[in-house]
Write a protein that holds these residues in place. Structure first.
Motif, PDB file in Angstrom:
ATOM      1  N   GLN A  92       0.920  -1.179   0.159  1.00 16.35           N
ATOM      2  CA  GLN A  92       0.031  -0.013   0.135  1.00 16.35           C
ATOM      3  C   GLN A  92       0.869   1.187  -0.067  1.00 16.35           C
ATOM      4  O   GLN A  92       0.498   2.244  -0.622  1.00 16.35           O
ATOM      5  CB  GLN A  92      -0.863  -0.046   1.427  1.00 16.35           C
ATOM      6  N   ARG A  93       1.798   1.300   0.689  1.00 12.28           N
ATOM      7  CA  ARG A  93       2.795   2.362   0.720  1.00 12.28           C
ATOM      8  C   ARG A  93       3.457   2.497  -0.608  1.00 12.28           C
ATOM      9  O   ARG A  93       3.368   3.618  -1.056  1.00 12.28           O
ATOM     10  CB  ARG A  93       3.981   2.148   1.803  1.00 12.28           C
ATOM     11  N   ASP A  94       3.899   1.741  -1.311  1.00 11.96           N
ATOM     12  CA  ASP A  94       4.360   1.634  -2.634  1.00 11.96           C
ATOM     13  C   ASP A  94       3.315   2.485  -3.458  1.00 11.96           C
ATOM     14  O   ASP A  94       3.886   3.115  -4.367  1.00 11.96           O
ATOM     15  CB  ASP A  94       4.899   0.323  -3.150  1.00 11.96           C
ATOM     16  N   HIS A  95       2.025   1.845  -3.432  1.00 16.67           N
ATOM     17  CA  HIS A  95       1.184   2.254  -4.296  1.00 16.67           C
ATOM     18  C   HIS A  95       1.031   3.925  -4.162  1.00 16.67           C
ATOM     19  O   HIS A  95       0.922   4.664  -5.053  1.00 16.67           O
ATOM     20  CB  HIS A  95      -0.026   1.427  -4.263  1.00 16.67           C
ATOM     21  N   ARG A  96       0.885   4.232  -2.880  1.00 17.90           N
ATOM     22  CA  ARG A  96       0.688   5.627  -2.468  1.00 17.90           C
ATOM     23  C   ARG A  96       1.952   6.461  -3.047  1.00 17.90           C
ATOM     24  O   ARG A  96       1.868   7.498  -3.627  1.00 17.90           O
ATOM     25  CB  ARG A  96       0.732   5.968  -1.089  1.00 17.90           C
ATOM     26  N   VAL A  97       3.197   6.068  -2.658  1.00 12.93           N
ATOM     27  CA  VAL A  97       4.361   6.751  -3.248  1.00 12.93           C
ATOM     28  C   VAL A  97       4.724   6.976  -4.670  1.00 12.93           C
ATOM     29  O   VAL A  97       4.835   7.991  -5.410  1.00 12.93           O
ATOM     30  CB  VAL A  97       5.675   6.137  -2.389  1.00 12.93           C
ATOM     31  N   TYR A  98       4.621   5.848  -5.358  1.00 10.14           N
ATOM     32  CA  TYR A  98       4.826   5.637  -6.738  1.00 10.14           C
ATOM     33  C   TYR A  98       3.555   6.395  -7.429  1.00 10.14           C
ATOM     34  O   TYR A  98       3.856   6.842  -8.462  1.00 10.14           O
ATOM     35  CB  TYR A  98       4.993   4.286  -7.379  1.00 10.14           C
TER      36      TYR A  98
END
Length: 368
Positions: A92-98
């Protein structure tokens, strides 16, 4: 009641992923993740926003880990780093950041991206012909010609390099513009352009405390130990004409580390007094989208991978700072350049030959 089916439920996961990977706009991927919990799970667990970023900027594959920072933590010098493991929270963090990075790379304001000049491979007369002069678009500063000049060479194939620091450690760069210098004070008004130009983007191998730590031609000779280049452009031919020549990159490039090297390849013009070849540049301009303070990086030694830092709350301040700087940095330079060119055209139409002090348009020119 009408029965509605989700077509992704009828497909194998690999086929569903391939269909969604056909989306090339991050807005579409974000919208897809909002359709249903099934679609959201498919987008996040397959890292589609990350893959889109990697497709646009392959050097992001060097991201070792991601850190999400908020303003209160920055003020308290604290950061929250999430695990790089592929658990649900990190996905989920990767999705938000990218997703935010992909959005920023196409929506943050375009501007002139050079912060300061670092070093030139050679300089004929320091400081009168310093690389610092290439940051000013004016022909004259304090009633003196403003340009950088290399040292003279007997052979025309000796290259030169100019190295600059950009305004952000992460910049999406679209084009570099260079104006060769025309020596209006020399017979024949020679133009000291290069034959071709090439660009490199990268970062320092170590943190420097002061710009003076890099001053000196010995550092240019040891550039391999001082800089890591992550991107090299194709060669672009340069015209032997005194105007701001536009060199558009084949694709937008994410400069990781905020360092630009301009390679000037080959010499065209000899100086009449000493019969040596020189390269002279009036102005260098980089057009792109700075991604700070929303994004920053921390380079890791000795692998040269990096930590990607993201501050979601910084978007508003980023846009505000751009709007505040834009009228002062780009607009006056652009208008000043147009005014000078119009005056040159008027003089030519009147049959006036511009030489020496007659080239100065007046003392108020230096005050803009």
């Amino acid at each position: 009641m009408e029965v509605r089916l989700d077509f992704l439920d009828l497909l194998q996961p690999d086929m569903s992923r391939k269909i969604l990977m056909c989306l090339d706009d991050i807005s579409d991927i974000v919208r897809a993740s909002a359709v249903s919990r099934c679609w959201q799970h498919l987008v996040i667990e397959n890292g589609l926003s990350k893959q889109l970023c990697f497709r646009s900027f392959p050097h992001l594959s060097r991201v070792a880990s991601i850190v999400e920072v908020n303003n209160s933590e920055v003020n308290g010098n604290k950061e929250v780093a999430c695990s790089s493991s592929r658990d649900s929270k990190s996905a989920q963090r990767d999705h938000r950041v990218y997703a935010y990075l992909a959005h920023a790379s196409t929506s943050f304001l375009m501007r002139h991206c050079i912060s300061e000049a670092i070093i030139a491979s050679s300089t004929d007369n320091e400081p009168e012909e310093s690389i610092n002069n290439t940051l000013d678009a004016r022909d004259l500063v304090a009633r003196r010609a403003s340009y950088w000049s290399s040292k003279g060479q007997f052979k025309p194939d000796v290259p030169e390099t100019l190295i600059y620091k950009l305004v952000s450690n992460l910049c999406v760069v679209y084009e570099i513009n260079i104006r060769p210098f025309q020596a209006f004070f020399q017979t024949g008004l020679p133009i000291y352009s290069a034959k071709a130009v090439r660009f490199r983007f990268g970062h320092l191998t170590h943190v420097i405390d002061h710009r003076s730590d890099l001053v000196g031609e010995s550092h240019c000779g040891s550039a391999k130990e001082t800089f890591i280049w992550t991107y090299t452009s194709p060669e672009f031919p340069m015209a032997q004409e005194s105007y701001l020549q536009r060199f558009k990159l084949p694709e937008p490039v994410l400069c990781i580390g905020g360092i630009l090297q301009v390679e000037l390849l080959g010499r065209v013009q000899r100086q009449e007094t000493d019969a040596l070849f020189y390269i002279c540049v009036s102005h260098v301009q980089v057009i792109g989208r700075p991604l700070s303070p929303a994004f920053d990086i921390e380079i890791l030694e000795p692998s040269w991978d990096f930590i990607l830092k993201c501050n979601h709350q910084a978007k508003a301040s980023n846009q505000l700072s751009m709007l505040e700087n834009e009228p002062r940095t780009i607009l006056p330079t652009y208008l000043g350049r147009r005014v000078i060119e119009l005056r040159q055209i008027v003089n030519m139409l009147r049959g006036n030959v511009v030489q020496g002090e007659d080239y100065a348009w007046g003392e108020d020119e230096d005050d803009r």
